[in-house]
Design a protein around this motif. Structure first.
Motif, PDB file in Angstrom:
ATOM      1  N   ALA A 178      70.123  19.205 -41.551  1.00 36.59           N
ATOM      2  CA  ALA A 178      70.682  18.112 -40.754  1.00 36.59           C
ATOM      3  C   ALA A 178      72.137  17.859 -41.126  1.00 36.59           C
ATOM      4  CB  ALA A 178      69.853  16.844 -40.960  1.00 36.59           C
ATOM      5  N   LYS A 179      72.444  17.903 -42.410  1.00 26.46           N
ATOM      6  CA  LYS A 179      73.825  17.688 -42.853  1.00 26.46           C
ATOM      7  C   LYS A 179      74.724  18.857 -42.448  1.00 26.46           C
ATOM      8  CE  LYS A 179      72.012  15.006 -46.690  1.00 26.46           C
ATOM      9  NZ  LYS A 179      71.687  14.977 -48.133  1.00 26.46           N
ATOM     10  N   LEU A 180      74.180  20.063 -42.491  1.00 26.75           N
ATOM     11  CA  LEU A 180      74.941  21.220 -42.034  1.00 26.75           C
ATOM     12  C   LEU A 180      75.243  21.109 -40.539  1.00 26.75           C
ATOM     13  CD1 LEU A 180      76.129  24.051 -42.565  1.00 26.75           C
ATOM     14  CD2 LEU A 180      73.855  24.992 -42.093  1.00 26.75           C
ATOM     15  N   ALA A 181      74.290  20.535 -39.788  1.00 30.35           N
ATOM     16  CA  ALA A 181      74.473  20.393 -38.348  1.00 30.35           C
ATOM     17  C   ALA A 181      75.623  19.464 -37.995  1.00 30.35           C
ATOM     18  CB  ALA A 181      73.179  19.872 -37.706  1.00 30.35           C
ATOM     19  N   LEU A 182      76.044  18.613 -38.933  1.00 31.43           N
ATOM     20  CA  LEU A 182      77.179  17.731 -38.664  1.00 31.43           C
ATOM     21  C   LEU A 182      78.460  18.524 -38.376  1.00 31.43           C
ATOM     22  CD1 LEU A 182      76.594  15.001 -41.389  1.00 31.43           C
ATOM     23  CD2 LEU A 182      76.365  14.712 -38.907  1.00 31.43           C
ATOM     24  N   SER A 183      78.608  19.675 -39.025  1.00 36.90           N
ATOM     25  CA  SER A 183      79.776  20.516 -38.747  1.00 36.90           C
ATOM     26  C   SER A 183      79.459  21.588 -37.707  1.00 36.90           C
ATOM     27  CB  SER A 183      80.290  21.170 -40.034  1.00 36.90           C
ATOM     28  OG  SER A 183      79.283  21.937 -40.663  1.00 36.90           O
ATOM     29  N   ILE A 184      78.247  22.135 -37.753  1.00 41.70           N
ATOM     30  CA  ILE A 184      77.848  23.136 -36.762  1.00 41.70           C
ATOM     31  C   ILE A 184      77.940  22.549 -35.359  1.00 41.70           C
ATOM     32  CG2 ILE A 184      75.917  24.497 -35.873  1.00 41.70           C
ATOM     33  CD1 ILE A 184      76.865  25.734 -38.379  1.00 41.70           C
ATOM     34  N   GLY A 185      77.370  21.349 -35.195  1.00 39.66           N
ATOM     35  CA  GLY A 185      77.378  20.710 -33.890  1.00 39.66           C
ATOM     36  C   GLY A 185      78.776  20.391 -33.411  1.00 39.66           C
ATOM     37  N   ALA A 186      79.650  19.975 -34.346  1.00 43.08           N
ATOM     38  CA  ALA A 186      81.026  19.648 -33.952  1.00 43.08           C
ATOM     39  C   ALA A 186      81.755  20.873 -33.421  1.00 43.08           C
ATOM     40  CB  ALA A 186      81.777  19.055 -35.142  1.00 43.08           C
ATOM     41  N   VAL A 187      81.624  21.980 -34.117  1.00 42.56           N
ATOM     42  CA  VAL A 187      82.308  23.213 -33.698  1.00 42.56           C
ATOM     43  C   VAL A 187      81.780  23.692 -32.351  1.00 42.56           C
ATOM     44  CG1 VAL A 187      82.586  25.653 -34.254  1.00 42.56           C
ATOM     45  CG2 VAL A 187      82.936  23.932 -36.025  1.00 42.56           C
ATOM     46  N   LEU A 188      80.459  23.680 -32.187  1.00 41.10           N
ATOM     47  CA  LEU A 188      79.887  24.121 -30.917  1.00 41.10           C
ATOM     48  C   LEU A 188      80.221  23.133 -29.797  1.00 41.10           C
ATOM     49  CD1 LEU A 188      76.362  25.355 -32.080  1.00 41.10           C
ATOM     50  CD2 LEU A 188      78.236  26.774 -31.262  1.00 41.10           C
ATOM     51  N   GLY A 189      80.100  21.837 -30.102  1.00 39.66           N
ATOM     52  CA  GLY A 189      80.333  20.825 -29.084  1.00 39.66           C
ATOM     53  C   GLY A 189      81.749  20.828 -28.545  1.00 39.66           C
ATOM     54  N   TRP A 190      82.712  21.204 -29.371  1.00 40.42           N
ATOM     55  CA  TRP A 190      84.100  21.256 -28.904  1.00 40.42           C
ATOM     56  C   TRP A 190      84.235  22.160 -27.681  1.00 40.42           C
ATOM     57  CZ3 TRP A 190      88.785  19.044 -29.793  1.00 40.42           C
ATOM     58  CH2 TRP A 190      89.918  19.715 -29.310  1.00 40.42           C
ATOM     59  N   PHE A 191      83.449  23.227 -27.642  1.00 41.73           N
ATOM     60  CA  PHE A 191      83.580  24.222 -26.575  1.00 41.73           C
ATOM     61  C   PHE A 191      82.644  23.966 -25.393  1.00 41.73           C
ATOM     62  CE2 PHE A 191      84.937  26.396 -30.477  1.00 41.73           C
ATOM     63  CZ  PHE A 191      86.213  26.773 -30.091  1.00 41.73           C
ATOM     64  N   GLY A 192      81.807  22.927 -25.463  1.00 42.94           N
ATOM     65  CA  GLY A 192      80.980  22.579 -24.307  1.00 42.94           C
ATOM     66  C   GLY A 192      79.490  22.602 -24.606  1.00 42.94           C
ATOM     67  N   TRP A 193      78.742  21.867 -23.804  1.00 41.02           N
ATOM     68  CA  TRP A 193      77.291  21.792 -24.011  1.00 41.02           C
ATOM     69  C   TRP A 193      76.590  23.136 -23.820  1.00 41.02           C
ATOM     70  CZ3 TRP A 193      75.839  17.946 -26.742  1.00 41.02           C
ATOM     71  CH2 TRP A 193      76.479  16.714 -26.641  1.00 41.02           C
ATOM     72  N   PRO A 194      77.000  23.978 -22.877  1.00 44.21           N
ATOM     73  CA  PRO A 194      76.361  25.296 -22.794  1.00 44.21           C
ATOM     74  C   PRO A 194      76.518  26.108 -24.080  1.00 44.21           C
ATOM     75  CG  PRO A 194      77.560  24.841 -20.771  1.00 44.21           C
ATOM     76  CD  PRO A 194      77.935  23.766 -21.733  1.00 44.21           C
ATOM     77  N   VAL A 195      77.662  25.944 -24.764  1.00 43.40           N
ATOM     78  CA  VAL A 195      77.871  26.662 -26.026  1.00 43.40           C
ATOM     79  C   VAL A 195      76.952  26.103 -27.103  1.00 43.40           C
ATOM     80  CG1 VAL A 195      79.571  27.262 -27.792  1.00 43.40           C
ATOM     81  CG2 VAL A 195      80.244  27.185 -25.393  1.00 43.40           C
TER      82      VAL A 195
END
Length: 249
Positions: A183-200
């Motif tokens: 869950a804590k790792l997802a804080l950065s994983i999600g940010a990087v992916l989310g920057w490029f869009g929900w499909p990403v």
């Protein structure tokens, strides 16, 4: 036609990456200990101190203690190979320079986190929190420079959403769910992916779950693991994020 200046910059970047690999190796060696044990500060064989600024060969590509030759941390040349590959893929993606800076920061933390999770099934707070804080801040800076505030808002939303999702599985399913480290790792994983869009974001999660599932099936078929064992999920999250970023590029 290649210019001398362009070639010099490429060599400079490569040397810069190789210069920080001892720090990455130190992070892997320090944190690759079972849960409940203190962080490693010395060679387990002869107690020679391990220092990110010091000379022991444990922090060199050979991954050996300079005093007794004990293997410490990541396999020989593994960190260096991954770091160089990460540099090449990040710079070749063609993103604006503020986004590239954020990705370089994020990658620098993902490398030791993946190696540590593979070794001891841990995702230490000392690595996940700086990865998230720096990624959020640098992507916020990128949003200001590139004029894309919506991308930053989406990145934060994706980070929070994924973190809550993984944390919820821990609360509901206990040890059968994902760990709080994921869950804590997802804080950065999600940010990087989310920057490029929900499909990403969806693509990254699909790659992570598919990669984890296929790997588990292959290891079970080869009798390398049992049904009661769990694979570390952190490396697959990182893999999914990398695939998502490369696809977005």
């Amino acid at each position: 036609m290649r210019t001398a200046g362009g070639s010099g910059r490429r060599w400079g970047r490569l040397l810069g990456v190789l210069a920080i690999t001892p720090v990455l190796r130190w992070a892997v060696a320090t944190h690759s200990v079972p849960p409940g044990e203190p962080w490693r500060t010395a060679c387990p064989g002869c107690r020679t101190p391990i220092d990110a600024a010091g000379p022991p060969r444990a922090l060199s590509p050979l991954a050996r203690c300079s005093a007794c030759g004990t293997r410490i941390g990541a396999p020989p040349f593994a960190v260096e190979a991954v770091a160089v590959l990460a540099l090449v893929t990040t710079l070749s993606a063609g993103h604006p320079w503020p986004v590239t800076v954020a990705l370089v920061w994020w990658t620098g933390w993902m490398i030791p986190l993946a190696f540590v999770d593979v070794a001891v099934h841990r995702l230490p707070d000392r690595l996940t929190y700086p990865a998230a804080a720096g990624s959020w801040a640098l992507l916020g800076l990128a949003a200001g420079v590139t004029g894309e505030p919506a991308a930053w808002v989406r990145a934060i939303a994706a980070a929070g959403g994924l973190a809550l999702l993984f944390a919820a599985t821990t609360l509901v399913f206990g040890t059968r769910g994902f760990g709080l480290g994921d869950a804590k790792l997802a804080l950065s994983i999600g940010a990087v992916l989310g920057w490029f869009g929900w499909p990403v974001v969806l693509l990254g999660m699909l790659v992570a779950f598919l990669g984890s599932g296929v790997t588990a099936v292959l290891l079970l078929a080869a009798r390398r693991i049992s049904w009661s064992q769990q694979l570390p999920f952190g490396p697959f999250l990182v893999l999914g994020a990398v695939v998502g970023v490369l696809t977005a590029g």
